[in-house]
Design a protein around this motif. Structure first.
Motif, PDB file in Angstrom:
ATOM      1  N   UNK A 104     -15.524 -14.356  -8.002  1.00 39.80           N
ATOM      2  CA  UNK A 104     -15.943 -14.119  -9.381  1.00 39.80           C
ATOM      3  C   UNK A 104     -17.296 -14.765  -9.632  1.00 39.80           C
ATOM      4  N   UNK A 105     -18.179 -14.023 -10.258  1.00 43.50           N
ATOM      5  CA  UNK A 105     -19.522 -14.520 -10.562  1.00 43.50           C
ATOM      6  C   UNK A 105     -19.495 -15.648 -11.591  1.00 43.50           C
ATOM      7  N   UNK A 106     -18.414 -15.748 -12.373  1.00 43.75           N
ATOM      8  CA  UNK A 106     -18.334 -16.783 -13.412  1.00 43.75           C
ATOM      9  C   UNK A 106     -17.961 -18.154 -12.857  1.00 43.75           C
ATOM     10  N   UNK A 107     -17.680 -18.255 -11.571  1.00 50.77           N
ATOM     11  CA  UNK A 107     -17.344 -19.545 -10.960  1.00 50.77           C
ATOM     12  C   UNK A 107     -18.604 -20.392 -10.853  1.00 50.77           C
ATOM     13  N   UNK A 108     -18.487 -21.632 -11.320  1.00 47.75           N
ATOM     14  CA  UNK A 108     -19.594 -22.581 -11.194  1.00 47.75           C
ATOM     15  C   UNK A 108     -19.209 -23.652 -10.174  1.00 47.75           C
ATOM     16  N   UNK A 109     -20.201 -24.209  -9.512  1.00 50.97           N
ATOM     17  CA  UNK A 109     -19.946 -25.300  -8.582  1.00 50.97           C
ATOM     18  C   UNK A 109     -19.129 -26.384  -9.287  1.00 50.97           C
ATOM     19  N   UNK A 110     -18.052 -26.834  -8.633  1.00 48.67           N
ATOM     20  CA  UNK A 110     -17.180 -27.860  -9.204  1.00 48.67           C
ATOM     21  C   UNK A 110     -15.947 -27.322  -9.902  1.00 48.67           C
ATOM     22  N   UNK A 111     -15.921 -26.023 -10.180  1.00 45.84           N
ATOM     23  CA  UNK A 111     -14.747 -25.421 -10.829  1.00 45.84           C
ATOM     24  C   UNK A 111     -13.552 -25.389  -9.890  1.00 45.84           C
ATOM     25  N   UNK A 112     -12.369 -25.483 -10.473  1.00 49.80           N
ATOM     26  CA  UNK A 112     -11.149 -25.194  -9.722  1.00 49.80           C
ATOM     27  C   UNK A 112     -11.022 -23.684  -9.616  1.00 49.80           C
ATOM     28  N   UNK A 113     -10.578 -23.204  -8.448  1.00 49.46           N
ATOM     29  CA  UNK A 113     -10.450 -21.765  -8.218  1.00 49.46           C
ATOM     30  C   UNK A 113      -9.135 -21.463  -7.510  1.00 49.46           C
ATOM     31  N   UNK A 114      -8.670 -20.239  -7.685  1.00 50.33           N
ATOM     32  CA  UNK A 114      -7.521 -19.723  -6.952  1.00 50.33           C
ATOM     33  C   UNK A 114      -8.066 -18.955  -5.755  1.00 50.33           C
ATOM     34  N   UNK A 115      -7.496 -19.201  -4.584  1.00 42.76           N
ATOM     35  CA  UNK A 115      -7.879 -18.464  -3.380  1.00 42.76           C
ATOM     36  C   UNK A 115      -6.740 -17.501  -3.079  1.00 42.76           C
ATOM     37  N   UNK A 116      -7.056 -16.210  -3.062  1.00 44.36           N
ATOM     38  CA  UNK A 116      -6.044 -15.170  -2.866  1.00 44.36           C
ATOM     39  C   UNK A 116      -6.392 -14.308  -1.663  1.00 44.36           C
ATOM     40  N   UNK A 117      -5.355 -13.699  -1.079  1.00 46.11           N
ATOM     41  CA  UNK A 117      -5.595 -12.765   0.025  1.00 46.11           C
ATOM     42  C   UNK A 117      -5.870 -11.385  -0.570  1.00 46.11           C
ATOM     43  N   UNK A 118      -6.657 -10.612   0.137  1.00 49.05           N
ATOM     44  CA  UNK A 118      -7.127  -9.351  -0.405  1.00 49.05           C
ATOM     45  C   UNK A 118      -6.158  -8.191  -0.376  1.00 49.05           C
ATOM     46  N   UNK A 119      -5.218  -8.181   0.539  1.00 43.82           N
ATOM     47  CA  UNK A 119      -4.332  -7.037   0.689  1.00 43.82           C
ATOM     48  C   UNK A 119      -3.368  -6.880  -0.480  1.00 43.82           C
ATOM     49  N   UNK A 120      -2.675  -7.948  -0.831  1.00 46.97           N
ATOM     50  CA  UNK A 120      -1.669  -7.888  -1.903  1.00 46.97           C
ATOM     51  C   UNK A 120      -2.050  -8.721  -3.117  1.00 46.97           C
ATOM     52  N   UNK A 121      -3.141  -9.471  -3.027  1.00 49.22           N
ATOM     53  CA  UNK A 121      -3.593 -10.289  -4.142  1.00 49.22           C
ATOM     54  C   UNK A 121      -2.791 -11.557  -4.367  1.00 49.22           C
TER      55      UNK A 121
END
Length: 159
Positions: A104-121
């Motif tokens: 996501x372009x809205x992610x800024x350095x230092x943000x917490x993020x979810x890491x997902x796999x692409x096939x099933x999300x």
């Protein structure tokens, strides 16, 4: 992990939590009960949402657990990895640029993020962005530091 205390959140804490998750992830967390489980010897506190471990607090920040990400399906702050990265990310590895399909372009350095796999999300991990979302794809370099993943001690915790 040992539980040091357990109590229901006050209404102002619930508002802060739900507002934070709505703003960060675009999720609507509508529930009857929110119980904070404070843990010893870990930087995490767990929030049971209607009895399910869907949210955590770390360093004063609220965010979804891997289980919470799979239940609530966030709209933003998601980094998607290719099938070749799934085994590594699920095992707790940090996320490297070559394994990223989309961020996501809205992610800024230092943000917490979810890491997902692409096939099933499906969510595999939660991590801290080391660069902005627009800089995550490419040929080399670490871009997300893993802090919680499928199968880790926090994921397996039963309270």
């Amino acid at each position: 992990m040992e539980v040091s205390s357990r109590h229901h959140l006050r209404s102002d804490q619930i508002s802060a939590l739900t507002d934070s998750l709505a703003a960060q992830l675009g999720v609507d967390l509508d529930a009857e009960t929110f119980e904070l489980v404070e843990l010893e010897e870990t930087p995490f506190d767990l929030v049971l949402v209607d009895g399910e471990p869907l949210v955590f607090r770390r360093d004063g920040e609220w965010f979804v657990t891997v289980r919470g990400a799979n239940e609530l399906d966030p709209d933003t702050h998601v980094v998607t990895v290719d099938p070749g990265a799934v085994e590594f990310v699920s095992g707790g590895a940090d996320v490297m640029r070559p394994g990223i399909v989309e961020a996501d372009a809205d992610i800024a350095e230092g943000d917490l993020v979810v890491v997902a796999e692409g096939t099933h999300g499906k969510a595999l991990a939660v991590g801290r962005a080391l660069v902005d979302g627009s800089e995550m794809t490419g040929d080399s370099g670490k871009v997300v530091a893993s802090i919680h993943h499928v199968g880790d001690e926090f994921y397996e915790l039963r309270v």
